[in-house]
Design a protein around this motif. Structure first.
Motif, PDB file in Angstrom:
ATOM      1  N   ARG A   1       1.323   9.172   8.223  1.00 14.39           N
ATOM      2  CA  ARG A   1       1.507  10.534   8.326  1.00 14.39           C
ATOM      3  C   ARG A   1       2.653  11.123   7.889  1.00 14.39           C
ATOM      4  NH1 ARG A   1      -0.486   8.310  13.280  1.00 14.39           N
ATOM      5  NH2 ARG A   1       1.456   8.961  14.183  1.00 14.39           N
ATOM      6  N   GLY A   2       3.515  10.188   7.539  1.00  9.32           N
ATOM      7  CA  GLY A   2       4.849  10.449   7.020  1.00  9.32           C
ATOM      8  C   GLY A   2       5.926  11.156   8.243  1.00  9.32           C
TER       9      GLY A   2
ATOM     10  N   ALA B   1      -3.500   1.682   5.298  1.00  8.79           N
ATOM     11  CA  ALA B   1      -4.387   1.686   4.241  1.00  8.79           C
ATOM     12  C   ALA B   1      -5.778   1.832   4.963  1.00  8.79           C
ATOM     13  CB  ALA B   1      -4.544   0.439   3.083  1.00  8.79           C
ATOM     14  N   ALA B   2      -5.889   1.188   6.130  1.00  7.57           N
ATOM     15  CA  ALA B   2      -7.271   1.051   6.831  1.00  7.57           C
ATOM     16  C   ALA B   2      -7.411   2.331   7.487  1.00  7.57           C
ATOM     17  CB  ALA B   2      -7.390   0.047   7.779  1.00  7.57           C
ATOM     18  N   TRP B   3      -6.324   2.851   8.059  1.00  7.76           N
ATOM     19  CA  TRP B   3      -6.337   4.062   8.792  1.00  7.76           C
ATOM     20  C   TRP B   3      -6.728   5.155   7.928  1.00  7.76           C
ATOM     21  CZ3 TRP B   3      -3.558   8.686   8.917  1.00  7.76           C
ATOM     22  CH2 TRP B   3      -3.570   9.536   9.942  1.00  7.76           C
ATOM     23  N   LEU B   4      -6.212   5.381   6.525  1.00  8.09           N
ATOM     24  CA  LEU B   4      -6.561   6.184   5.641  1.00  8.09           C
ATOM     25  C   LEU B   4      -7.787   5.980   5.320  1.00  8.09           C
ATOM     26  CD1 LEU B   4      -3.220   5.955   3.294  1.00  8.09           C
ATOM     27  CD2 LEU B   4      -3.968   7.969   4.892  1.00  8.09           C
ATOM     28  N   GLN B   5      -8.668   5.120   5.599  1.00  8.52           N
ATOM     29  CA  GLN B   5     -10.129   5.050   5.078  1.00  8.52           C
ATOM     30  C   GLN B   5     -10.897   5.810   6.208  1.00  8.52           C
ATOM     31  OE1 GLN B   5     -11.543   4.097   2.512  1.00  8.52           O
ATOM     32  NE2 GLN B   5      -9.263   3.717   1.732  1.00  8.52           N
ATOM     33  N   THR B   6     -10.328   6.182   7.510  1.00  8.52           N
ATOM     34  CA  THR B   6     -11.116   6.777   8.681  1.00  8.52           C
ATOM     35  C   THR B   6     -11.366   8.216   8.280  1.00  8.52           C
ATOM     36  OG1 THR B   6      -9.024   7.200   9.652  1.00  8.52           O
ATOM     37  CG2 THR B   6     -10.099   5.022  10.285  1.00  8.52           C
ATOM     38  N   ASP B   7     -12.150   8.865   8.839  1.00  9.06           N
ATOM     39  CA  ASP B   7     -12.428  10.176   8.456  1.00  9.06           C
ATOM     40  C   ASP B   7     -11.371  11.264   8.568  1.00  9.06           C
ATOM     41  OD1 ASP B   7     -13.715  12.847   7.974  1.00  9.06           O
ATOM     42  OD2 ASP B   7     -15.032  12.446   9.885  1.00  9.06           O
ATOM     43  N   PRO B   8     -11.103  11.914   7.584  1.00  5.73           N
ATOM     44  CA  PRO B   8      -9.767  12.837   7.590  1.00  5.73           C
ATOM     45  C   PRO B   8      -9.978  14.004   8.188  1.00  5.73           C
ATOM     46  CG  PRO B   8     -10.900  12.636   5.197  1.00  5.73           C
ATOM     47  CD  PRO B   8     -11.657  11.725   6.210  1.00  5.73           C
ATOM     48  N   ALA B   9     -11.182  14.283   8.622  1.00  4.53           N
ATOM     49  CA  ALA B   9     -11.519  15.529   9.326  1.00  4.53           C
ATOM     50  C   ALA B   9     -11.052  15.414  11.094  1.00  4.53           C
ATOM     51  CB  ALA B   9     -12.851  15.751   9.237  1.00  4.53           C
TER      52      ALA B   9
ATOM     53  N   VAL C   1       0.892  -0.997   0.203  1.00  5.91           N
ATOM     54  CA  VAL C   1      -0.031   0.108  -0.067  1.00  5.91           C
ATOM     55  C   VAL C   1       0.895   1.295   0.067  1.00  5.91           C
ATOM     56  CG1 VAL C   1      -1.646   1.051   1.293  1.00  5.91           C
ATOM     57  CG2 VAL C   1      -1.707  -1.385   1.168  1.00  5.91           C
ATOM     58  N   THR C   2       0.525   2.111  -0.877  1.00  3.43           N
ATOM     59  CA  THR C   2       1.435   3.363  -1.080  1.00  3.43           C
ATOM     60  C   THR C   2       1.044   4.389   0.290  1.00  3.43           C
ATOM     61  OG1 THR C   2       0.824   3.304  -3.227  1.00  3.43           O
ATOM     62  CG2 THR C   2       1.592   5.494  -2.333  1.00  3.43           C
ATOM     63  N   GLY C   3       2.346   4.616   0.456  1.00  3.76           N
ATOM     64  CA  GLY C   3       2.481   5.640   1.701  1.00  3.76           C
ATOM     65  C   GLY C   3       3.020   4.773   2.977  1.00  3.76           C
ATOM     66  N   ALA C   4       2.957   3.430   2.868  1.00  2.00           N
ATOM     67  CA  ALA C   4       3.586   2.722   3.954  1.00  2.00           C
ATOM     68  C   ALA C   4       5.165   2.564   3.838  1.00  2.00           C
ATOM     69  CB  ALA C   4       2.897   1.521   4.230  1.00  2.00           C
ATOM     70  N   ASP C   5       5.639   1.443   4.411  1.00  2.00           N
ATOM     71  CA  ASP C   5       7.145   1.121   4.524  1.00  2.00           C
ATOM     72  C   ASP C   5       8.059   1.627   3.287  1.00  2.00           C
ATOM     73  OD1 ASP C   5       8.926  -1.878   5.219  1.00  2.00           O
ATOM     74  OD2 ASP C   5       9.587   0.365   5.115  1.00  2.00           O
ATOM     75  N   ASP C   6       8.825   2.430   3.456  1.00  2.65           N
ATOM     76  CA  ASP C   6       9.319   3.390   2.440  1.00  2.65           C
ATOM     77  C   ASP C   6      10.442   2.273   1.781  1.00  2.65           C
ATOM     78  OD1 ASP C   6      10.032   5.654   1.133  1.00  2.65           O
ATOM     79  OD2 ASP C   6      11.856   5.907   2.169  1.00  2.65           O
ATOM     80  N   HIS C   7      10.886   1.677   2.691  1.00  5.83           N
ATOM     81  CA  HIS C   7      11.879   0.870   2.072  1.00  5.83           C
ATOM     82  C   HIS C   7      11.509  -0.222   1.155  1.00  5.83           C
ATOM     83  CE1 HIS C   7      15.121   2.701   4.399  1.00  5.83           C
ATOM     84  NE2 HIS C   7      14.369   2.343   5.555  1.00  5.83           N
ATOM     85  N   LEU C   8      10.307  -0.655   1.496  1.00  7.89           N
ATOM     86  CA  LEU C   8       9.592  -1.730   0.631  1.00  7.89           C
ATOM     87  C   LEU C   8       9.119  -1.015  -0.437  1.00  7.89           C
ATOM     88  CD1 LEU C   8       7.674  -4.044   2.897  1.00  7.89           C
ATOM     89  CD2 LEU C   8       9.551  -4.657   1.547  1.00  7.89           C
TER      90      LEU C   8
END
Length: 192
Positions: A190-191, A115-123, A49-56
């Motif tokens: 969250r970077g 990926a699941a965390w990103l599905q939560t409400d961004p507000a 999933v994009t945005g996750a483990d940078d090295h992978l």
């Protein structure tokens, strides 16, 4: 043998002839505007999933010949460490990649939880999103996982959240369920 192969891979990536343009790595400034979406598709296809483990993610970009400039730096640093150790330190470790099946499964699980965390409400705040995900993980583990655990894939009508949680539960025997654990994992999203 691993040292020879590692050196050969790096040389191929860095010193390909100009006449062999279709095999040249595509760098960020040379890629079309849709490079990010192509990268995302490649990562999803490979189960990352994009945005996750940078090295992978970097390893997937290398494998798919969609390198960015920072990926070359990452490879050079990893190969330098490998060569400096005269091959005594495994290349995967020098590149900071997971070194065994369990670590790979944990990294995949964490990617899916992101990926699941990103599905939560961004507000919501980051912490509130982690609390919401903890509730979803507990709900999924208690209600859906017992019925879906024998399936090869989540049902088509499952939400994106439930699909990510299904894959996370499938990928690792233990899925964290506290807001704090999930917040720490979501730091990748969250970077931080």
């Amino acid at each position: 043998m691993a040292g020879h192969l590692a050196g050969e891979i790096l040389l191929r990536l860095m010193w390909q002839s100009d006449s062999d343009e279709q095999r040249q790595p595509a760098f960020e400034d040379e890629v079309a505007d849709d490079a990010k979406s192509m990268d995302d598709r490649l990562h999803r296809k490979a189960g990352v999933v994009t945005g996750a483990d940078d090295h992978l993610l970097r390893a997937h970009r290398v494998a798919n010949r969609t390198l960015r400039h920072e990926d070359i730096d990452w490879l050079c640093n990893g190969f330098s460490a490998f060569l400096a150790s005269s091959g005594r330190v495994p290349l995967e470790r020098c590149l900071r990649l997971p070194t065994n099946e369990r670590a790979l499964r944990r990294a995949r699980r964490d990617d899916l939880l992101c990926a699941a965390w990103l599905q939560t409400d961004p507000a919501l705040s980051g912490w509130q999103r982690s609390e919401a995900l903890a509730m979803e993980v507990r709900r999924f583990g208690a209600r859906k996982w017992p019925r879906w655990s024998a399936l090869d894939a989540a049902p088509e009508e499952a939400s994106a959240m439930d699909q990510a949680l299904f894959e996370a539960f499938r990928s690792h025997e233990r899925v964290p369920g506290t807001a704090m654990q999930l917040h720490n994992i979501a730091a990748q999203c969250r970077g931080e």
